[in-house]
Design an enzyme around this catalytic site. Structure first.
Site, PDB file in Angstrom:
ATOM      1  N   HIS A  42      51.135  71.317  52.688  1.00 14.06           N
ATOM      2  CA  HIS A  42      51.629  70.427  53.734  1.00 14.06           C
ATOM      3  C   HIS A  42      50.505  69.683  54.444  1.00 14.06           C
ATOM      4  O   HIS A  42      50.748  68.946  55.388  1.00 14.06           O
ATOM      5  CB  HIS A  42      52.440  71.267  54.742  1.00 14.06           C
ATOM      6  CG  HIS A  42      53.302  70.480  55.655  1.00 14.06           C
ATOM      7  ND1 HIS A  42      53.118  70.469  57.024  1.00 14.06           N
ATOM      8  CD2 HIS A  42      54.370  69.676  55.416  1.00 14.06           C
ATOM      9  CE1 HIS A  42      54.032  69.704  57.586  1.00 14.06           C
ATOM     10  NE2 HIS A  42      54.801  69.202  56.642  1.00 14.06           N
TER      11      HIS A  42
ATOM     12  N   LYS B  25      47.468  67.002  55.465  1.00  8.51           N
ATOM     13  CA  LYS B  25      47.213  65.564  55.356  1.00  8.51           C
ATOM     14  C   LYS B  25      45.759  65.324  55.737  1.00  8.51           C
ATOM     15  O   LYS B  25      45.418  65.294  56.921  1.00  8.51           O
ATOM     16  CB  LYS B  25      48.119  64.752  56.282  1.00  8.51           C
ATOM     17  CG  LYS B  25      49.600  64.789  55.910  1.00  8.51           C
ATOM     18  CD  LYS B  25      50.339  65.894  56.613  1.00  8.51           C
ATOM     19  CE  LYS B  25      51.830  65.832  56.328  1.00  8.51           C
ATOM     20  NZ  LYS B  25      52.538  67.006  56.876  1.00  8.51           N
TER      21      LYS B  25
ATOM     22  N   ASP C   3      33.296  59.496  51.329  1.00  6.42           N
ATOM     23  CA  ASP C   3      31.835  59.566  51.189  1.00  6.42           C
ATOM     24  C   ASP C   3      31.232  60.756  51.924  1.00  6.42           C
ATOM     25  O   ASP C   3      30.027  60.756  52.228  1.00  6.42           O
ATOM     26  CB  ASP C   3      31.187  58.269  51.687  1.00  6.42           C
ATOM     27  CG  ASP C   3      31.464  57.086  50.758  1.00  6.42           C
ATOM     28  OD1 ASP C   3      31.790  57.331  49.578  1.00  6.42           O
ATOM     29  OD2 ASP C   3      31.372  55.937  51.218  1.00  6.42           O
TER      30      ASP C   3
ATOM     31  N   HIS D  56      57.562  63.335  64.815  1.00  7.08           N
ATOM     32  CA  HIS D  56      56.957  64.031  63.680  1.00  7.08           C
ATOM     33  C   HIS D  56      55.571  64.577  64.031  1.00  7.08           C
ATOM     34  O   HIS D  56      54.891  65.156  63.191  1.00  7.08           O
ATOM     35  CB  HIS D  56      56.860  63.076  62.476  1.00  7.08           C
ATOM     36  CG  HIS D  56      56.602  63.753  61.176  1.00  7.08           C
ATOM     37  ND1 HIS D  56      55.378  63.727  60.541  1.00  7.08           N
ATOM     38  CD2 HIS D  56      57.420  64.483  60.384  1.00  7.08           C
ATOM     39  CE1 HIS D  56      55.447  64.402  59.407  1.00  7.08           C
ATOM     40  NE2 HIS D  56      56.665  64.871  59.281  1.00  7.08           N
TER      41      HIS D  56
ATOM     42  N   LYS E 141      52.310  66.676  65.606  1.00 13.16           N
ATOM     43  CA  LYS E 141      51.881  68.074  65.728  1.00 13.16           C
ATOM     44  C   LYS E 141      50.577  68.084  66.511  1.00 13.16           C
ATOM     45  O   LYS E 141      49.498  68.279  65.958  1.00 13.16           O
ATOM     46  CB  LYS E 141      51.676  68.719  64.352  1.00 13.16           C
ATOM     47  CG  LYS E 141      52.869  68.575  63.374  1.00 13.16           C
ATOM     48  CD  LYS E 141      52.671  67.445  62.434  1.00 13.16           C
ATOM     49  CE  LYS E 141      53.671  67.404  61.290  1.00 13.16           C
ATOM     50  NZ  LYS E 141      55.053  67.505  61.587  1.00 13.16           N
TER      51      LYS E 141
ATOM     52  N   ASP F 288      44.528  72.263  79.537  1.00 13.94           N
ATOM     53  CA  ASP F 288      43.588  71.934  80.611  1.00 13.94           C
ATOM     54  C   ASP F 288      42.954  70.567  80.369  1.00 13.94           C
ATOM     55  O   ASP F 288      43.647  69.640  79.951  1.00 13.94           O
ATOM     56  CB  ASP F 288      42.565  73.055  80.779  1.00 13.94           C
ATOM     57  CG  ASP F 288      43.209  74.321  81.359  1.00 13.94           C
ATOM     58  OD1 ASP F 288      44.313  74.213  81.933  1.00 13.94           O
ATOM     59  OD2 ASP F 288      42.614  75.397  81.224  1.00 13.94           O
TER      60      ASP F 288
END
Length: 411
Positions: free
Chosen positions: A113, A115, A120, A297, A299, A304
């Site tokens: 899952h 991404k 380079d 969608h 996450k 603080d």
């Protein structure tokens, strides 16, 4: 993987596909030596075709390009799409591509899952944005709200090492020996990348072997140490009992705890599951906001004035107990302030707060029973999912993949 801290990094927040895709595509277009990309979803739409174009162009000018997709998340790429990548020299890998007896997907659980993009060995991207048109506003009411970061600085070498380790997983012994020699070089190179900013950062991942709870542990640590605010924006919210308990305790000791969850979910069961926990959280003083403009969608989270995280991991059983995930943990006041400003913008302009009075009005035996069962399910699910099969995943090579897709499509 719970990595080490690296000083001297710079993070740029990228909100939605409008900011993310042009930046990633430009970095790939500018690549001189190497592009390594991992994604759960790659669709053959206008975004996927644009990515295809820049990857093919990079490979044709001599850049080494490795792309890993998930076999369940990206199931419908045409043979022509795949052949175009292969002919240009792109090395395409598929995490658990099949087989699919009778059209079923028996290995639905424990997906790749993540991404991540590394260009380079100097620039990295980590977040929750896939390569599909539904991350663009012009997709319509179902366009997703999401986040990623562009990263420069010493932590990029650690991310670089991580993605290469994923490519060599399951390889033969000789390949492992070459990898370990290369890994030592990358570890040394981590100290040679120049400082690019003031952020302290760490890559943290979740797998099904040695790092099963690392991301959840970082969330819980930040929640327990928080003194005045916690903001969590998460698409799929049904965390374990311990994280729920930490949130309740933080609110009760006076921390301003805010959850931004889906009000217009892409899957209705998502809202049903999360809302079953509302009463337990709101009674403890947690403020819950449902984002109602379009599907959420994202996450991301902050605590603080310094701690933040951006990545692929939801706070649900799939991400916390099954999927392969990756987040970056960031300690930087400027980034924290910017992320807080963007999340606060969502709360003020696009969210509805869940009120205790509404929860009481919707009470009744069925509601109380559902809430009771949901609350105790989150106590049990970590032990329950441990019984699910932990098959050893594999990466398919391009030839096998092309044959599998062609056979599936009758071509």
């Amino acid at each position: 993987m719970a990595g080490r801290w690296f000083d001297g990094n710079h993070f740029t927040l990228l909100e939605n596909g409008e900011a993310f895709y042009p930046c990633v595509f430009q970095r790939i277009a500018d690549a001189r030596k190497e592009v390594v990309l991992e994604t759960f979803i790659l669709f053959e739409d206008k975004v996927g075709l644009a990515l295809h174009e820049v990857l093919v162009a990079a490979a044709r000018r001599g850049v080494q390009v490795d792309v890993t997709i998930d076999g369940w998340g990206s199931p419908d790429l045409s043979p022509q799409f795949i052949a175009g990548l292969r002919e240009a020299g792109v090395r395409l890998h598929v995490f658990d591509p099949g087989p699919r007896p009778f059209g079923l997907r028996p290995k639905l659980l424990r997906r790749m899952h993540r991404k991540i993009v590394v260009v380079d060995g100097e620039i990295a991207f980590v977040g929750g944005i896939n390569y599909s048109a539904d991350h663009l506003a012009d997709y319509g009411p179902e366009a997703k709200q999401d986040y990623a970061v562009e990263i420069r600085g010493p932590v990029v070498a650690e991310i670089h090492r991580f993605v290469h380790a994923n490519l060599t997983a399951g390889s033969r012994h000789g390949e492992h020996r070459r990898f370990w020699r290369w890994r030592r070089q990358v570890r040394h190179a981590a100290h040679e990348l120049p400082h690019a900013g003031t952020a302290r950062a760490m890559l943290v991942s979740r797998d099904n072997s040695f790092h099963t709870t690392d991301i959840e542990r970082q969330y819980r640590l930040a929640i327990r140490l928080a003194r005045h605010r916690i903001v969590i924006a998460n698409a799929y919210f049904f965390p374990g009992y311990r994280l729920i308990r930490d949130l309740r305790r933080a609110a009760r000791r006076g921390v301003d705890v805010r959850l931004i969850l889906q009000g217009q979910p892409d899957m209705p069961i998502v809202k049903t599951a999360a809302s079953a926990l509302y009463s337990h959280l709101v009674k403890a003083g947690v403020r819950i906001y449902e984002y109602c403009e379009r599907p959420l969608h994202g996450k991301v989270a902050l605590a603080d004035d310094e701690w933040s995280t951006v990545g692929s991991s939801n706070l649900d059983p799939l991400s916390l107990s099954l999927n392969l995930e990756a987040n970056v943990i960031i300690r930087d006041r400027a980034f924290n302030a910017h992320l807080h400003e963007r999340l606060d913008h969502l709360v003020r302009h696009s969210c509805k707060q869940i009120q205790a009075e509404e929860l009481e009005a919707s009470g009744g035996f069925v509601h109380v029973l559902r809430s009771f069962l949901a609350f105790h399910l989150v106590r049990l699910y970590p032990s329950l999912v441990s019984w699910l099969p932990r098959h050893r995943p594999r990466l398919a090579d391009p030839a096998v993949l092309a044959h599998a897709y062609a056979h599936r499509d009758g071509r």
